[in-house]
Design a protein around this motif. Structure first.
Motif, mmCIF file in Angstrom:
data_model
loop_
_atom_site.group_PDB
_atom_site.id
_atom_site.type_symbol
_atom_site.label_atom_id
_atom_site.label_comp_id
_atom_site.label_asym_id
_atom_site.label_seq_id
_atom_site.Cartn_x
_atom_site.Cartn_y
_atom_site.Cartn_z
ATOM 1 N N GLU A 15 2.148 -3.111 -2.951
ATOM 2 C CA GLU A 15 1.597 -2.421 -1.784
ATOM 3 C C GLU A 15 0.079 -2.351 -1.868
ATOM 4 O O GLU A 15 -0.625 -2.475 -0.857
ATOM 5 N N PRO B 273 -1.073 -10.961 0.561
ATOM 6 C CA PRO B 273 0.340 -10.757 0.911
ATOM 7 C C PRO B 273 1.090 -10.014 -0.192
ATOM 8 O O PRO B 273 1.080 -10.438 -1.355
ATOM 9 N N LYS B 274 1.703 -8.882 0.173
ATOM 10 C CA LYS B 274 2.451 -8.135 -0.833
ATOM 11 C C LYS B 274 3.707 -8.877 -1.268
ATOM 12 O O LYS B 274 4.318 -8.540 -2.288
ATOM 13 N N GLY C 89 -1.544 -5.488 -0.832
ATOM 14 C CA GLY C 89 -1.358 -5.661 0.605
ATOM 15 C C GLY C 89 -2.447 -4.966 1.396
ATOM 16 O O GLY C 89 -2.902 -5.465 2.433
#
Length: 369
Positions: A310, A318-319, A313
């Motif tokens: 997270e 991109p998580k 992100g």
């Protein structure tokens, strides 16, 4: 006392190390192809460990993964592929939550009842695959995959308000009702959150796993049957009984995987309860080589990737990178272990050849004298 085998230790560590290196390199390639920095996401992940709340999240997730991976590892040690851990875990935690919410007992008894129900349901669901394998020769891979699908549908039906579910007022979520406080497992409170109390039980079960499988007659019989059912049977071991027993124990352990979160945080089962834990556990057990210490470090790594995803992100990365890395680790593990195994065999053959040559030279010297 066993003689310390340095070569065996090095080969044992080489497989996981090689898999991790390959996975990180391939993940970096994915980032490069996406026109992103191949190093920055890893730095961001590591920086998050400084925060106490992230540390708590990682430790709690580690306990959940550890229990599920031990369940998978028990099957692996028996040469069984229990791919149904996810279904066993979800069905067990749901029914345990239903029973826990329906009764109110003195604290320890309430918790023990919930844990017992979870273990019993998990063992029962895994036992179906065990019975099918021992009586009809059905592959546990096929049966457990189908049982996963059945468990998903069964849970969706049981959690309906018309059956066992409860719809909280003003919410679209479905739950099983909240467990009374007597059924909550106390945890360790820190500045950044609370470590689930059952997480420490999970780590203790790792010691039990090591002792039972490595230091008892039962563990020897289980490992021997996994290595060769015919040889084990010839030595007096009931192979079919061991297969069924291993599946029951694996299912019972899978049932415990949902206890840290149920007893320590949610106190109910809902549609938002984590899924996919059992499938992640397969990769963890493979990376940890079914060793309780190896599984612990592998669980810690996967939990770290999950809980720091997270953070990256929020920085524009991109998580899903964490999921990519986990998948690449599983693939790399299979390949790297095979490469290490082949190298080990060649090394062993070379050492045997050297010893035979040395013995031959010694015999010639004795004969000449």
């Amino acid at each position: 006392m066993k003689k310390f085998d340095k070569d065996r230790l090095i080969l044992g560590l080489a497989g996981p190390a090689l898999a991790l290196v390959v996975a990180f390199l391939l993940s970096s390639v994915v980032l490069l192809l996406s026109d992103l920095s191949p190093v920055e996401p890893y730095r961001l992940m590591v920086e998050q460990i400084e925060f106490t709340d992230v540390q708590v999240l990682v430790i709690n997730q580690t306990g959940i993964y550890y229990l599920a991976a031990l369940a998978v590892a028990i099957g692996f040690r028996m040469n069984l592929f229990n791919i149904g851990v996810d279904g066993q875990y979800r069905l067990a935690v749901m029914l345990a939550a239903v029973v826990g919410a329906a009764v109110e007992l003195p604290g320890p008894l309430h918790i023990l009842l919930i844990v017992f129900v979870a273990m019993a349901v998990g063992a029962f669901w895994a036992g179906i695959a065990g019975v099918l394998k021992t009586t009809r020769g059905v592959s546990e891979v096929v049966s457990t995959i189908m049982l996963n699908a059945i468990a998903t549908s069964l849970i969706a039906w049981m959690i309906l308000p018309a059956n066992l579910g409860v719809r909280p007022e003003g919410s679209n979520d479905l739950t099983t009702g909240e467990i009374a406080e007597s059924g909550w497992f106390p945890g360790l409170s820190l500045d950044g959150g609370t470590i689930y109390g059952f997480t420490f039980v999970a780590f203790a079960l790792g010691i039990v796993y090591w002792f039972v499988l490595g230091r008892t007659r039962f563990g020897f019989d289980l490992r021997a049957t996994g290595a060769s059912e015919s040889a084990a049977q010839a030595s007096g071991v009931d192979a079919k009984k061991m297969v069924l027993t291993a599946m029951l124990i694996s299912g019972a352990m899978a049932g415990l995987a949902g206890m840290p979160m149920l007893l320590g945080q949610t106190h109910t089962y809902s549609l938002s309860f984590p899924v996919g834990v059992g499938f992640t556990a397969i990769g963890i057990a493979l990376l940890g080589r079914n060793n309780p210490i190896g599984i612990l470090f592998a669980s810690l790594l996967f939990a770290f990737l999950d809980k720091t995803a997270e953070g990256i992100g929020l920085e524009g990365y991109p998580k899903e990178l964490a999921l990519i890395m986990q998948g690449l680790i599983v693939i790399a593990v299979v390949v790297s272990y095979e490469l290490v195994r082949q190298y080990g065999l060649r090394r062993q053959q070379q050492k045997v050849g050297e010893e035979l040559a040395a013995q031959a030279r010694k015999n010639k010297e004795v004969a000449a004298a």
